[in-house]
Design an enzyme around this catalytic site. Structure first.
Site, PDB file in Angstrom:
ATOM      1  N   ILE A  35       0.816  -1.223   0.000  1.00 52.22           N
ATOM      2  CA  ILE A  35       0.000   0.000   0.000  1.00 52.22           C
ATOM      3  C   ILE A  35       0.844   1.264   0.000  1.00 52.22           C
ATOM      4  O   ILE A  35       0.316   2.367  -0.128  1.00 52.22           O
ATOM      5  CB  ILE A  35      -0.991   0.049   1.189  1.00 52.22           C
ATOM      6  CG1 ILE A  35      -0.249  -0.049   2.532  1.00 52.22           C
ATOM      7  CG2 ILE A  35      -2.049  -1.022   1.076  1.00 52.22           C
ATOM      8  CD1 ILE A  35      -1.137   0.176   3.747  1.00 52.22           C
ATOM      9  N   GLY A  36       2.159   1.146   0.128  1.00 50.64           N
ATOM     10  CA  GLY A  36       2.980   2.358   0.101  1.00 50.64           C
ATOM     11  C   GLY A  36       4.436   2.065   0.345  1.00 50.64           C
ATOM     12  O   GLY A  36       4.800   1.031   0.906  1.00 50.64           O
ATOM     13  N   MET A  37       5.266   2.990  -0.119  1.00 49.56           N
ATOM     14  CA  MET A  37       6.705   2.843   0.087  1.00 49.56           C
ATOM     15  C   MET A  37       7.290   4.194   0.457  1.00 49.56           C
ATOM     16  O   MET A  37       6.901   5.217  -0.097  1.00 49.56           O
ATOM     17  CB  MET A  37       7.364   2.317  -1.180  1.00 49.56           C
ATOM     18  CG  MET A  37       8.866   2.089  -1.031  1.00 49.56           C
ATOM     19  SD  MET A  37       9.584   1.317  -2.491  1.00 49.56           S
ATOM     20  CE  MET A  37       9.136  -0.394  -2.220  1.00 49.56           C
ATOM     21  N   GLY A  38       8.206   4.192   1.407  1.00 46.05           N
ATOM     22  CA  GLY A  38       8.885   5.417   1.799  1.00 46.05           C
ATOM     23  C   GLY A  38      10.380   5.197   1.806  1.00 46.05           C
ATOM     24  O   GLY A  38      10.878   4.123   1.454  1.00 46.05           O
ATOM     25  N   ALA A  39      11.104   6.217   2.223  1.00 45.82           N
ATOM     26  CA  ALA A  39      12.568   6.146   2.206  1.00 45.82           C
ATOM     27  C   ALA A  39      13.091   5.068   3.145  1.00 45.82           C
ATOM     28  O   ALA A  39      14.135   4.472   2.895  1.00 45.82           O
ATOM     29  CB  ALA A  39      13.141   7.502   2.600  1.00 45.82           C
ATOM     30  N   PHE A  40      12.352   4.798   4.223  1.00 45.13           N
ATOM     31  CA  PHE A  40      12.876   3.885   5.243  1.00 45.13           C
ATOM     32  C   PHE A  40      12.148   2.552   5.296  1.00 45.13           C
ATOM     33  O   PHE A  40      12.471   1.719   6.124  1.00 45.13           O
ATOM     34  CB  PHE A  40      12.817   4.549   6.623  1.00 45.13           C
ATOM     35  CG  PHE A  40      13.693   5.756   6.711  1.00 45.13           C
ATOM     36  CD1 PHE A  40      15.058   5.624   6.893  1.00 45.13           C
ATOM     37  CD2 PHE A  40      13.157   7.029   6.582  1.00 45.13           C
ATOM     38  CE1 PHE A  40      15.876   6.738   6.967  1.00 45.13           C
ATOM     39  CE2 PHE A  40      13.964   8.149   6.655  1.00 45.13           C
ATOM     40  CZ  PHE A  40      15.331   8.003   6.843  1.00 45.13           C
ATOM     41  N   LYS A  99       4.654  -2.599   8.434  1.00 46.62           N
ATOM     42  CA  LYS A  99       5.760  -1.852   7.838  1.00 46.62           C
ATOM     43  C   LYS A  99       7.086  -2.528   8.125  1.00 46.62           C
ATOM     44  O   LYS A  99       7.419  -2.805   9.281  1.00 46.62           O
ATOM     45  CB  LYS A  99       5.812  -0.419   8.361  1.00 46.62           C
ATOM     46  CG  LYS A  99       7.006   0.338   7.769  1.00 46.62           C
ATOM     47  CD  LYS A  99       7.062   1.792   8.169  1.00 46.62           C
ATOM     48  CE  LYS A  99       8.282   2.454   7.548  1.00 46.62           C
ATOM     49  NZ  LYS A  99       8.424   3.858   7.915  1.00 46.62           N
ATOM     50  N   ASP A 137       5.591  17.354  11.783  1.00 45.21           N
ATOM     51  CA  ASP A 137       5.309  17.117  10.362  1.00 45.21           C
ATOM     52  C   ASP A 137       3.832  16.825  10.140  1.00 45.21           C
ATOM     53  O   ASP A 137       3.467  15.923   9.394  1.00 45.21           O
ATOM     54  CB  ASP A 137       6.167  15.950   9.853  1.00 45.21           C
ATOM     55  CG  ASP A 137       6.163  15.863   8.327  1.00 45.21           C
ATOM     56  OD1 ASP A 137       5.916  16.904   7.669  1.00 45.21           O
ATOM     57  OD2 ASP A 137       6.378  14.766   7.790  1.00 45.21           O
TER      58      ASP A 137
END
Length: 349
Positions: free
Chosen positions: A26-31, A49, A141
């Site tokens: 469902i999603g990808m981030g830097a970490f 995650k 943030d």
């Protein structure tokens, strides 16, 4: 000993316990990479995650440790909750949290929000912030994509990049800059919890208008757009600027008068305008607190002082200044995972 199974997601090996099935990215981030999954124990859908290479450097190890400590500490209805955590045989770390259907960014880009939804969403954001701030924590943030919502309109602040990650296919992704308080953006001074109130004010205005309030191209343009609405910062704010370059820049700008919010937000409720004016103040010392904002007349339909809790204790930041080797962070992380499961078992027994 938990049994692990391996599966490939986007070319990444997910090594998870047999408790979870039906993994879907469902999603990808830097970490890390986030998947939805079915929790066989509870029957609930969850977000899993994978933290990529958490022990590759001391900086990453410390970051992961901090995020776990914060999520364990911040237990509140309006904050995403950690339901499980495990370290795989390959020494990757997996965080499991609730899975909510959408986020505020998606809602705002799909339809205008009716007044009662704006009120209810703002109330829940401020209720979560009151708790976070009482624990001595700053979100830093806050933005619509970090605010998760389910089909019952229950809202949870997605903290520390541990829950749902930004969807790579999401169109019109909005920069964090839009919601950043001036004192962070121009590094005026050491900032505090008031930066989150500014961000919440920007989100509040966006819910009213249906578009970002301060969509700056860069920090200079961002500051210029803010002054077009709020006018030139007052002298007592300018005097707090530590950077000589920033001070020269601010002093070089033409003087501007504040625009009346009733003129800017023509269709907004007068109480909404009054609260917004108290949130979007240049001087962080004069910004309304989350607790006082909850008691504002605009949120009267939802305000309940007996059901807006604060943290039992302030978060312990003593580890933050520690410069430790990876192996030490690893031992500390294993200890935190163990204590989480012991605490979880106590709650269930």
């Amino acid at each position: 000993m938990a049994e692990f199974i391996r599966t490939q997601i986007f070319g990444t090996c997910f090594e998870i316990t047999t408790r979870y099935s039906d993994l879907q990215p469902i999603g990808m981030g830097a970490f890390g990479l986030v998947c939805s999954a079915k929790d066989q124990l509870t029957g609930m859908n969850v977000a899993v995650k994978k933290i990529m290479k958490p022990f590759s450097t001391p900086v990453l190890a410390k970051r992961t440790y901090r995020e776990l400590k914060l999520l364990k500490h911040l237990r509140h209805e309006n904050i995403i909750s950690l339901s499980d955590i495990f370290i795989s045989p390959f020494e990757d770390i997996y965080f499991v949290t609730e899975l909510l259907g959408t986020d505020l960014h998606r809602l705002l880009t799909s339809r205008p929000l009716e007044t009662q939804f704006i009120q209810y969403f703002l109330y829940q954001i401020l209720r979560g912030l009151k708790f976070v701030h009482s624990a001595g924590v700053i979100h830093r943030d806050l933005k619509p994509s970090n605010i998760l919502i389910n089909e019952n309109c229950d809202l949870k602040i997605c903290d520390f990049g541990l829950a749902r990650i930004q969807d790579p296919q999401m169109t019109g992704y909005v920069s964090t800059r839009y919601y950043r308080a001036p004192e962070i953006m121009l590094t005026w001074q050491k900032y505090n919890v008031e930066v989150d109130i500014w961000s919440a004010g920007c989100i509040f205005a966006e819910m009213i208008e249906g578009k970002p309030l301060f969509p700056g191209r860069d920090h200079v343009n961002q500051f210029s757009i803010i002054t077009e609405l709020l006018g030139t910062p007052p002298m007592e704010v300018i005097e707090t600027i530590c950077s000589k370059n920033t001070l020269r820049f601010v002093q070089s700008l033409p003087q501007k008068e504040k625009v009346p919010f009733a003129e800017k937000f023509k269709n907004a409720d007068p109480d909404a305008i009054d609260l917004l004016e108290k949130m979007l103040v240049f001087d962080p010392r004069k910004r309304i607190s989350a607790a006082d904002a909850l008691a504002h007349n605009y949120l009267a339909p939802y305000h309940d002082p007996t059901d807006e809790p604060v943290a039992d204790e302030v978060f312990d930041w003593s580890f933050q200044d520690n410069d430790l080797p990876v192996e030490t962070w690893k031992v500390m992380m294993y200890s935190e995972v163990l204590s989480f499961h012991n605490m979880d078992n106590e709650l269930q027994s």
